[in-house]
Design a protein around this motif. Structure first.
Motif: not given
Length: 194
Positions: A134, A147, A98, A116
């Motif tokens: 995710t 993403s 998160n 990330k």
């Protein structure tokens, strides 16, 4: 520094330092992020009405072994601007994370991708993850875009899965990336993996 399970974890990206949070890092800004409806919406919830005691109790659940709560500090002024929570399931070898960017002036500046992508090596190689997952709450188009841009694969949508702030229901979008997919992206030098 060579990290060992249970120790403070530290690393840095081009613009940020990341370090396991300690009680001394729990600032008024940090607590306010947990209470801000707009920020918490991205984490699939609402402002929590937390006090310092609530924040410290939450922090105590992270062990720097399979659960990490990393402060995101700007290199320019060493100011805490967000946090990255990482959860590793050692049995199934799946990692989930998160991200909260409390400093709203940094929204839309690629902070999530920078952090990330940098932490993927740690999750796959050091923690032994075979897959990253995710969850994106509601129609959070920037997170969905990020993403996909990082090479995560859409794995489905949980329709009207959660109550939404202000009424109604929201979908939860599921994305994943296996270690093999990540290695292929790195080998091909695609996108952010150059």
């Amino acid at each position: 520094m060579t990290w060992q399970p249970g120790q403070i974890f530290e690393t840095e990206t081009k613009r940020f330092k990341l370090r396991s949070l300690t009680p001394a890092d729990i600032t008024t800004d940090y607590i306010n992020w947990w209470n801000d409806d707009e920020i918490q919406e991205g984490l699939g919830t609402v402002g929590r009405g937390w006090t310092r005691e609530n924040a410290l109790k939450n922090l105590a659940t992270f062990d720097n072994s399979t659960r990490f709560h990393l402060g995101v500090y700007q290199k320019t002024d060493n100011r805490l601007v967000g946090f990255f929570s990482l959860f590793m399931d050692p049995i199934h070898k799946v990692s989930m994370a998160n991200f909260c960017l409390g400093e709203k002036t940094l929204w839309g500046t690629g902070v999530l991708i920078e952090i990330k992508v940098h932490l993927m090596d740690f999750m796959f190689n050091t923690l032994g993850a075979e897959k990253l997952e995710t969850k994106i709450y509601g129609r959070n188009l920037p997170s969905i875009f990020n993403s996909k841009a990082m090479g995560f694969v859409s794995e489905g949508v949980l329709i009207k899965h959660q109550n939404q702030t202000g009424g109604g229901r929201r979908d939860v979008y599921l994305f994943g990336m296996t270690k093999d997919e990540w290695l292929a992206l790195k080998k091909a030098g695609k996108g952010f993996y150059k």
